[in-house]
Scaffold this motif. Structure first.
Motif, PDB file in Angstrom:
ATOM      1  N   SER A 160       0.852  -1.194   0.000  1.00 20.76           N
ATOM      2  CA  SER A 160       0.000   0.000   0.000  1.00 20.76           C
ATOM      3  C   SER A 160       0.880   1.233   0.000  1.00 20.76           C
ATOM      4  CB  SER A 160      -0.883  -0.016   1.242  1.00 20.76           C
ATOM      5  OG  SER A 160      -0.054  -0.050   2.383  1.00 20.76           O
ATOM      6  N   ILE A 161       1.751   1.312  -0.984  1.00 21.65           N
ATOM      7  CA  ILE A 161       2.683   2.438  -1.059  1.00 21.65           C
ATOM      8  C   ILE A 161       2.102   3.532  -1.928  1.00 21.65           C
ATOM      9  CG2 ILE A 161       4.974   3.178  -1.809  1.00 21.65           C
ATOM     10  CD1 ILE A 161       5.968   0.383  -1.302  1.00 21.65           C
ATOM     11  N   ILE A 209       7.991  11.676  -1.516  1.00 23.72           N
ATOM     12  CA  ILE A 209       8.317  10.669  -0.497  1.00 23.72           C
ATOM     13  C   ILE A 209       7.154   9.689  -0.476  1.00 23.72           C
ATOM     14  CG2 ILE A 209       8.828  10.256   1.927  1.00 23.72           C
ATOM     15  CD1 ILE A 209      10.027  12.994   2.099  1.00 23.72           C
ATOM     16  N   TRP A 210       7.486   8.428  -0.612  1.00 29.08           N
ATOM     17  CA  TRP A 210       6.496   7.355  -0.707  1.00 29.08           C
ATOM     18  C   TRP A 210       6.600   6.448   0.524  1.00 29.08           C
ATOM     19  CZ3 TRP A 210       4.131   7.039  -5.754  1.00 29.08           C
ATOM     20  CH2 TRP A 210       4.750   7.836  -6.740  1.00 29.08           C
ATOM     21  N   ALA A 211       5.449   6.038   1.027  1.00 30.20           N
ATOM     22  CA  ALA A 211       5.477   5.107   2.165  1.00 30.20           C
ATOM     23  C   ALA A 211       4.194   4.281   2.204  1.00 30.20           C
ATOM     24  CB  ALA A 211       5.648   5.866   3.464  1.00 30.20           C
ATOM     25  N   THR A 271      11.586   3.129   6.288  1.00 27.31           N
ATOM     26  CA  THR A 271      10.150   3.382   6.389  1.00 27.31           C
ATOM     27  C   THR A 271       9.578   4.022   5.141  1.00 27.31           C
ATOM     28  OG1 THR A 271      10.636   5.505   7.417  1.00 27.31           O
ATOM     29  CG2 THR A 271      10.122   3.686   8.890  1.00 27.31           C
ATOM     30  N   SER A 272      10.422   4.613   4.318  1.00 24.19           N
ATOM     31  CA  SER A 272       9.917   5.278   3.114  1.00 24.19           C
ATOM     32  C   SER A 272      11.003   5.307   2.065  1.00 24.19           C
ATOM     33  CB  SER A 272       9.525   6.713   3.469  1.00 24.19           C
ATOM     34  OG  SER A 272      10.698   7.433   3.829  1.00 24.19           O
ATOM     35  N   PHE A 273      10.639   5.774   0.876  1.00 30.28           N
ATOM     36  CA  PHE A 273      11.691   6.055  -0.080  1.00 30.28           C
ATOM     37  C   PHE A 273      11.343   7.354  -0.787  1.00 30.28           C
ATOM     38  CE2 PHE A 273       9.937   5.164  -4.294  1.00 30.28           C
ATOM     39  CZ  PHE A 273       8.872   4.311  -4.030  1.00 30.28           C
ATOM     40  N   ARG A 276       3.360  10.335  -0.083  1.00 30.78           N
ATOM     41  CA  ARG A 276       2.960  10.925   1.198  1.00 30.78           C
ATOM     42  C   ARG A 276       3.364  12.388   1.283  1.00 30.78           C
ATOM     43  NH1 ARG A 276      -0.472   7.052   3.395  1.00 30.78           N
ATOM     44  NH2 ARG A 276       0.325   5.049   2.662  1.00 30.78           N
ATOM     45  N   ARG A 277       4.423  12.743   0.565  1.00 27.56           N
ATOM     46  CA  ARG A 277       4.881  14.137   0.573  1.00 27.56           C
ATOM     47  C   ARG A 277       5.315  14.504  -0.838  1.00 27.56           C
ATOM     48  NH1 ARG A 277       3.588  13.406   5.140  1.00 27.56           N
ATOM     49  NH2 ARG A 277       4.619  14.015   7.100  1.00 27.56           N
TER      50      ARG A 277
END
Lengths: 68, 402
Positions: free
Chosen positions: B101-102, B400-402, B387-389, B105-106
């Motif tokens: 579920s990526i 930023i993906w998480a 936690t993210s990339f 997020r930013r």
């Protein structure tokens, strides 16, 4: 001059190949098994793989509270 | 007289296409403080001696070529013998990755032009990014605040890196240099004033990375070489020769595995180097086009590469060969960047078709495609805690993906 350069380059390549040829190699079955093992051992501590709750991931937005 | 190069030698160096900074080295009037083995110039004394010895012992160009051909053949045979099984066969029993579920997020907006590179700070929240317009920005990923901004004196800042301490950033590009900027807590301080020029190449800087301290910097360049520098003095500690075209990317092995790094370039080769000796210890050439990015697997026993041929590949260092290819007929655009998730199970790859593909490293299949960017994805990096990339793109934004 260019003949000397060619010899130097050829000698370099041969030396390089000798170094590479002397390397100890493992079968893919062994190497791959170790890759798989590492992935399995660490899968629970991989947040992107397992997904972590919004509350523990600073990038995921926390659910907002609605005051009724 | 030691340390002084005659005019004839200088001319020979220039003819051989030596980078100017190496010519300067031999022009020094005082003794060279480094041993000659660290800078293998084709016409340095040890090379000439080696060539003379080779000629004296009866080795002609022809015999050397024969030997190199037979060694190459032997290497191919050795590697083929080890190919007893495929990685995805060994991974058959491993359960499939469940749906991810990526999503974005930013979105970090602020660059005026293509974002070419980014790097995470070890504090897992700050990032540095560099752009075609010469700007280098340090962001707080949680709040989207721009903490620092520097304007470089050149455009196309293709490489940037965060220092391990979090107190400095290194960047460079078309200026052929890599400069280090100490980050000041005082927002009003002019960062450009404290800039320190560390690396000097004879062509564009394509990649840079601090080693495990703020004191040493590893760089890769369009001049076909990689180099290790001392940040404080700007001194060249080691140079790495072997690529026959631009080097586009480098990655340091995870600290536990010792002093090696991998580089990839326009000669379609990925080379593994020993940082201390400058020796090229392993070389891989299976891509059909330029290798844009190389990244180590978390254990350091393997590395992945992304190429203009649209594929990403996994190379195992102990088996000394390619063990997986991540490709699809529908993917026709080049891959620009790759990174592994913390466990090494997921491979995130950014492409020139604006997407990011997530691959199952072990099984070889594509798990999902992430859309969002509106132009080429130039760089993808997983955060230090996994936690993210983050992804950087020619659409001037970072996500930023998480």
């Amino acid at each position: 001059m260019s003949a000397l350069l060619n010899v130097i380059q050829a000698k370099r390549m041969v030396d390089q190949l000798r170094v590479e040829a002397g390397m100890e190699r493992f079968k893919i079955s062994l190497a791959a098994a170790e890759l798989v093992q590492y992935c399995q051992e660490h899968r629970r501590s991989d947040p992107l793989l397992t997904g972590i709750t919004a509350s523990s991931n600073p990038f995921k937005d926390k659910k907002t509270c609605i005051l009724l | 007289m030691r340390g002084v190069t005659s005019a004839r030698q200088q001319h020979q160096l220039a003819e051989a296409g030596e980078p100017w900074w190496r010519q300067r080295e031999s022009e020094r009037k005082r003794p060279n403080t480094r041993t000659s083995s660290t800078i293998p110039s084709p016409l340095c004394a040890s090379s000439l001696k080696m060539a003379c010895q080779a000629l004296q012992s009866g080795e002609s160009l022809a015999t050397l070529k024969n030997e190199s051909d037979s060694l190459k053949k032997k290497l191919e045979e050795e590697r083929a013998k080890l190919h007893d099984v495929e990685l995805n066969q060994v991974a058959e029993k491993v359960e499939l990755v469940s749906a991810l579920s990526i999503r974005t997020r930013r979105v970090l907006k602020g660059h005026g032009n293509k974002v070419l590179c980014m790097d995470w700070c070890k504090d897992k929240r700050r990032l540095v990014s560099s752009s075609q317009d010469g700007k280098v920005i340090v962001w707080d990923g949680y709040t989207l605040n721009k903490e620092h901004a520097v304007t470089m004196p050149c455009t196309w800042v293709m490489a940037c890196a965060y220092a391990p301490s979090g107190c400095a950033v290194a960047c460079g590009g078309l200026d052929n240099k890599c400069s280090v900027y100490p980050l000041s807590l005082d927002k009003n301080e002019n960062l450009a004033a404290k800039k320190k020029s560390v690396a000097m190449h004879t062509n564009y800087l394509s990649g840079c990375s601090f080693t495990n301290s703020d004191m040493q910097l590893l760089t890769s360049s369009g001049d076909g070489t990689c180099a290790l520098w001392d940040v404080e003095s700007g001194q060249l500690l080691q140079s790495f020769h072997g690529h026959t075209a631009d080097v586009l990317s480098l990655n340091l092995a995870p600290s536990e595995t010792g002093n090696t790094f991998v580089s990839g370039g326009c000669d379609k080769k990925a080379n593994v180097w020993d940082m201390r000796s400058g020796q090229n210890v392993q070389s891989f050439e299976t891509h059909d086009s330029d290798i844009n990015c190389v990244k180590y697997y978390p254990t350091g026993d393997a590395f992945a590469s992304a190429s203009d041929d649209g594929t990403c590949r996994l190379y195992d260092l102990r088996a000394d060969r390619e063990v997986a290819v991540y490709q699809k007929d529908s993917i026709i655009f080049g891959a620009s960047s790759v990174d592994f998730s913390l466990s090494g199970r997921l491979l995130f790859a950014g492409y020139n078709d604006y997407t990011i593909n997530v691959w199952d490293v072990l099984k070889g299949n594509r798990i999902s495609v992430l859309f969002g960017h509106e132009n080429r994805v130039s760089c993808v990096k997983v955060s230090p805690d996994g936690t993210s990339f983050a992804s950087a793109s020619w659409d001037t934004s970072l996500r930023i993906w998480a």
